[in-house]
Scaffold this motif. Structure first.
Motif, mmCIF file in Angstrom:
data_model
loop_
_atom_site.group_PDB
_atom_site.id
_atom_site.type_symbol
_atom_site.label_atom_id
_atom_site.label_comp_id
_atom_site.label_asym_id
_atom_site.label_seq_id
_atom_site.Cartn_x
_atom_site.Cartn_y
_atom_site.Cartn_z
ATOM 1 N N LEU A 94 -7.616 47.724 62.721
ATOM 2 C CA LEU A 94 -6.989 48.002 64.011
ATOM 3 C C LEU A 94 -5.765 48.870 63.747
ATOM 4 C CD1 LEU A 94 -6.850 44.365 65.405
ATOM 5 C CD2 LEU A 94 -8.109 46.232 66.473
ATOM 6 N N VAL A 95 -5.541 49.827 64.625
ATOM 7 C CA VAL A 95 -4.303 50.597 64.542
ATOM 8 C C VAL A 95 -3.197 49.751 65.176
ATOM 9 C CG1 VAL A 95 -3.133 52.727 65.234
ATOM 10 C CG2 VAL A 95 -5.576 52.764 64.687
ATOM 11 N N PRO A 96 -2.146 49.458 64.419
ATOM 12 C CA PRO A 96 -1.096 48.584 64.952
ATOM 13 C C PRO A 96 -0.465 49.146 66.231
ATOM 14 C CG PRO A 96 -0.775 48.977 62.602
ATOM 15 C CD PRO A 96 -1.869 49.878 63.034
ATOM 16 N N SER A 97 -0.255 48.277 67.195
ATOM 17 C CA SER A 97 0.419 48.690 68.435
ATOM 18 C C SER A 97 1.929 48.727 68.201
ATOM 19 C CB SER A 97 0.095 47.686 69.543
ATOM 20 O OG SER A 97 0.776 46.463 69.274
ATOM 21 N N GLU A 115 0.180 49.174 52.646
ATOM 22 C CA GLU A 115 -0.595 50.393 52.837
ATOM 23 C C GLU A 115 -1.633 50.267 53.962
ATOM 24 O OE1 GLU A 115 -3.550 52.529 49.764
ATOM 25 O OE2 GLU A 115 -1.919 51.369 48.865
ATOM 26 N N LEU A 116 -1.708 51.276 54.844
ATOM 27 C CA LEU A 116 -2.775 51.309 55.854
ATOM 28 C C LEU A 116 -3.957 52.090 55.286
ATOM 29 C CD1 LEU A 116 -0.578 52.110 59.000
ATOM 30 C CD2 LEU A 116 -1.492 49.881 58.332
ATOM 31 N N ASN A 117 -5.127 51.991 55.913
ATOM 32 C CA ASN A 117 -6.259 52.790 55.413
ATOM 33 C C ASN A 117 -6.162 54.228 55.935
ATOM 34 O OD1 ASN A 117 -7.315 52.866 57.986
ATOM 35 N ND2 ASN A 117 -8.959 51.388 57.602
ATOM 36 N N ASP A 118 -7.135 55.052 55.597
ATOM 37 C CA ASP A 118 -7.047 56.474 55.940
ATOM 38 C C ASP A 118 -6.991 56.717 57.448
ATOM 39 O OD1 ASP A 118 -7.048 56.956 53.292
ATOM 40 O OD2 ASP A 118 -9.176 57.492 53.147
ATOM 41 N N GLU A 119 -7.521 55.756 58.211
ATOM 42 C CA GLU A 119 -7.483 55.908 59.679
ATOM 43 C C GLU A 119 -6.219 55.304 60.296
ATOM 44 O OE1 GLU A 119 -11.699 54.823 59.466
ATOM 45 O OE2 GLU A 119 -10.906 56.384 58.163
ATOM 46 N N GLY A 120 -5.283 54.930 59.437
ATOM 47 C CA GLY A 120 -4.037 54.347 59.947
ATOM 48 C C GLY A 120 -4.221 52.935 60.478
ATOM 49 N N GLN A 121 -5.283 52.248 59.994
ATOM 50 C CA GLN A 121 -5.569 50.884 60.459
ATOM 51 C C GLN A 121 -5.131 49.846 59.426
ATOM 52 O OE1 GLN A 121 -9.727 51.625 60.432
ATOM 53 N NE2 GLN A 121 -9.889 51.836 62.663
ATOM 54 N N ASP A 177 -6.100 47.087 57.006
ATOM 55 C CA ASP A 177 -7.364 46.859 56.310
ATOM 56 C C ASP A 177 -7.082 45.909 55.133
ATOM 57 O OD1 ASP A 177 -10.024 47.114 55.627
ATOM 58 O OD2 ASP A 177 -10.030 49.286 55.928
ATOM 59 N N CYS A 178 -8.110 45.637 54.334
ATOM 60 C CA CYS A 178 -7.960 44.689 53.223
ATOM 61 C C CYS A 178 -6.721 44.999 52.373
ATOM 62 C CB CYS A 178 -9.194 44.698 52.336
ATOM 63 S SG CYS A 178 -10.759 44.821 53.223
ATOM 64 N N VAL A 179 -6.527 46.253 52.013
ATOM 65 C CA VAL A 179 -5.400 46.602 51.135
ATOM 66 C C VAL A 179 -4.049 46.354 51.791
ATOM 67 C CG1 VAL A 179 -6.477 48.352 49.694
ATOM 68 C CG2 VAL A 179 -5.488 49.020 51.893
ATOM 69 N N THR A 180 -4.012 46.367 53.108
ATOM 70 C CA THR A 180 -2.727 46.174 53.786
ATOM 71 C C THR A 180 -2.190 44.777 53.490
ATOM 72 O OG1 THR A 180 -3.749 47.436 55.587
ATOM 73 C CG2 THR A 180 -1.556 46.544 55.987
ATOM 74 N N CYS A 181 -3.055 43.797 53.546
ATOM 75 C CA CYS A 181 -2.601 42.406 53.464
ATOM 76 C C CYS A 181 -2.858 41.768 52.102
ATOM 77 C CB CYS A 181 -3.287 41.576 54.538
ATOM 78 S SG CYS A 181 -2.758 42.045 56.188
ATOM 79 N N HIS A 182 -3.864 42.237 51.385
ATOM 80 C CA HIS A 182 -4.206 41.598 50.113
ATOM 81 C C HIS A 182 -3.891 42.518 48.943
ATOM 82 C CE1 HIS A 182 -6.085 38.284 52.201
ATOM 83 N NE2 HIS A 182 -6.820 39.122 52.905
ATOM 84 N N GLY A 183 -3.254 41.957 47.915
ATOM 85 C CA GLY A 183 -2.902 42.745 46.743
ATOM 86 C C GLY A 183 -3.986 42.708 45.678
ATOM 87 N N ILE A 184 -5.029 41.913 45.901
ATOM 88 C CA ILE A 184 -6.129 41.848 44.939
ATOM 89 C C ILE A 184 -7.006 43.098 45.108
ATOM 90 C CG2 ILE A 184 -8.241 40.604 44.289
ATOM 91 C CD1 ILE A 184 -6.867 38.035 45.041
ATOM 92 N N GLU A 185 -7.182 43.809 44.011
ATOM 93 C CA GLU A 185 -7.905 45.086 44.092
ATOM 94 C C GLU A 185 -9.358 44.870 44.520
ATOM 95 O OE1 GLU A 185 -8.180 48.743 41.042
ATOM 96 O OE2 GLU A 185 -6.419 47.440 40.803
ATOM 97 N N ASP A 186 -9.839 45.691 45.405
ATOM 98 C CA ASP A 186 -11.228 45.669 45.893
ATOM 99 C C ASP A 186 -11.676 44.258 46.301
ATOM 100 O OD1 ASP A 186 -11.383 48.390 45.361
ATOM 101 O OD2 ASP A 186 -12.034 48.052 43.284
#
Ligand code: HEC
Ligand code: HEC
Ligand code: HEC
Ligand code: HEC
Ligand code: HEC
Ligand code: HEC
Length: 270
Positions: free
Chosen positions: A10-13, A23-29, A31-40
């Motif tokens: 989701l794009v943050p409001s 970090e947000l994903n390429d679409e500015g949403q 995503d997993c990487v935003t909240c979790h530090g565990i790779e992949d």
């Protein structure tokens, strides 16, 4: 994804403030990487994800899960409004709030216990929003006092000019010790309106550290150790809460800080 997982992609409001290092994903949403530090993390089977990994939550470990949530969510927006604050800033009654508990808005000056109607039995009212054990010694007070104690309660009610109401089965309920109303809502000349003046209802109850805690912790050390051994893995997180003194009281019919409340029912050996 596990059931009840946080929404993703989701794009943050404007209500959300994502920290720069989340970090947000390429679409500015988000995503997993935003909240979790565990790779992949999305590649790892659910039952193999190590939730105890310090990096499981980005920026972790956090003492409380909500500390993580408030990295992005504004704390004020997430707080439940304290519905016991029944007067607005001009001192006017917030009449609609009576209806959380009452079927119709009661007359705060004229109505007595028998005149008001509840949405559900008064002994069950609080559980709509509070836990059954909101604090130490709450759940195990939901008992029927014996005749001797009931006499003591009636004497205390008379002596202090308050009510300590029992439920229809004669059991103690939350509202025996607590007034559900902010002080001053019910006429102070009525027993139901006589209660401890709220220190600061917005802040709630406040406690303070006390030197006696060292004695208390030492006294319980062996029992806690035995409990840990008895429970094994299941009990490894069992801790003894600190002994603290009440600093500021709210929503109480009689003061617990000076013991008046407790002594309305209990007799202690000196
Ligand atoms: C907005 C933050 C956020 C995002 C984005 C996010 N998660 Fe989570 N994730 C959480 C939270 C919070 C928990 C649950 C913590 C709890 O209840 O213990 C969690 C739990 C998990 C768990 C452990 C579940 C369990 O109970 O064992 C896995 C696995 C997981 N997330 C995978 C993912 C994957 C894969 C993505 C991307 C598709 C993702 N998460 C995106 C916040 C997030
Ligand atoms: C990385 C930032 C981030 C973190 C950390 C995060 N959230 Fe969110 N959360 C969001 C975004 C973005 C939305 C989508 C709504 C929006 O953009 O306003 C959302 C939506 C929600 C919603 C849906 C309802 C609503 O407010 O729109 C709930 C409930 C929620 N989050 C709870 C939590 C909880 C509980 C935690 C902690 C366990 C948490 N969030 C942690 C970013 C985050
Ligand atoms: C959180 C639940 C709750 C809310 C909100 C609430 N009440 Fe009550 N009310 C109770 C309970 C429980 C009792 C019975 C025990 C008592 O009298 O304190 C009661 C009793 C009363 C009584 C009878 C007092 C007596 O003399 O025995 C009056 C009058 C009253 N409420 C007025 C109000 C008004 C006016 C509002 C809104 C401004 C309100 N209440 C909001 C739970 C609530
Ligand atoms: C409609 C929801 C609701 C109901 C019903 C309700 N409460 Fe509450 N109560 C709250 C909220 C919200 C707060 C503010 C603090 C919090 O979020 O826990 C609060 C705070 C309190 C506090 C003060 C705690 C503090 O430190 O701030 C006490 C004591 C309390 N309630 C007792 C009761 C009792 C007793 C009843 C039943 C007669 C009751 N409540 C019914 C929602 C409710
Ligand atoms: C024997 C008396 C008694 C009973 C019964 C009781 N409480 Fe309490 N409660 C207290 C005292 C004393 C405090 C701390 C002082 C204060 O309220 O200012 C307290 C504190 C609270 C707090 C604030 C906790 C905190 O630490 O922030 C909540 C919420 C609460 N009570 C709700 C309830 C509910 C819900 C019930 C019914 C399940 C209940 N209480 C039963 C005496 C009692
Ligand atoms: C309305 C009456 C009432 C009030 C007020 C009251 N108690 Fe009690 N208390 C009881 C009853 C009934 C029991 C159940 C055991 C019994 O019959 O002695 C009990 C039990 C206890 C127990 C033993 C709990 C257990 O697990 O066996 C403790 C400790 C206690 N009370 C402390 C307090 C303290 C401290 C206060 C003041 C904050 C207080 N009580 C206020 C009636 C009351």
């Amino acid at each position: 994804m596990p059931p009840m997982h946080h929404p993703v992609k989701l794009v943050p409001s404007d209500n959300i403030r994502v920290p720069d290092d989340f970090e947000l994903n390429d679409e500015g949403q988000i995503d997993c990487v935003t909240c979790h530090g565990i790779e992949d993390i999305e590649e790892i089977p659910l039952d193999e994800v190590n939730k105890n990994d310090e990096k499981f939550f980005r920026g972790g470990p956090y003492e409380k899960l909500t500390d993580f949530c408030f990295q992005c969510h504004r704390k004020k927006d997430s707080e439940r409004p304290n519905i016991h604050m029944l007067r607005d800033s001009r001192g006017e009654l917030k009449k609609e709030q009576c209806l959380f508990c009452h079927r119709e808005k009661p007359d705060e000056k004229g109505d007595g216990f028998d005149d008001v109607e509840f949405r559900i039995e008064p002994e069950d009212l609080c559980y709509g929003c509070h836990l059954e054990a909101p604090h130490l010694n709450a759940a195990n007070h939901i008992r029927k006092p014996d005749e001797k104690m009931r006499r003591r309660i009636r004497e205390a009610e008379e002596k202090h000019g308050v009510i300590l109401p029992l439920d229809a089965q004669g059991r103690i309920m939350c509202a025996t010790c607590h007034s559900p109303h902010q002080a001053g809502v019910i006429d102070r000349n009525k027993p139901a309106g006589r209660q401890v003046e709220d220190a600061n209802l917005d802040e709630g109850i406040a406690y303070q550290a006390h030197p006696w805690n060292a004695v208390y912790q030492a006294d319980k050390r062996d029992r806690l150790k035995a409990l840990h051994e008895e429970l094994g893995e299941a009990g490894k997180n069992a801790v003894l809460p600190d002994y603290q003194r009440i600093k500021a009281e709210v929503l109480l019919r009689l003061s617990a800080r000076d013991g008046t409340l407790c002594l309305s029912c209990h007799v202690f050996e000196k």
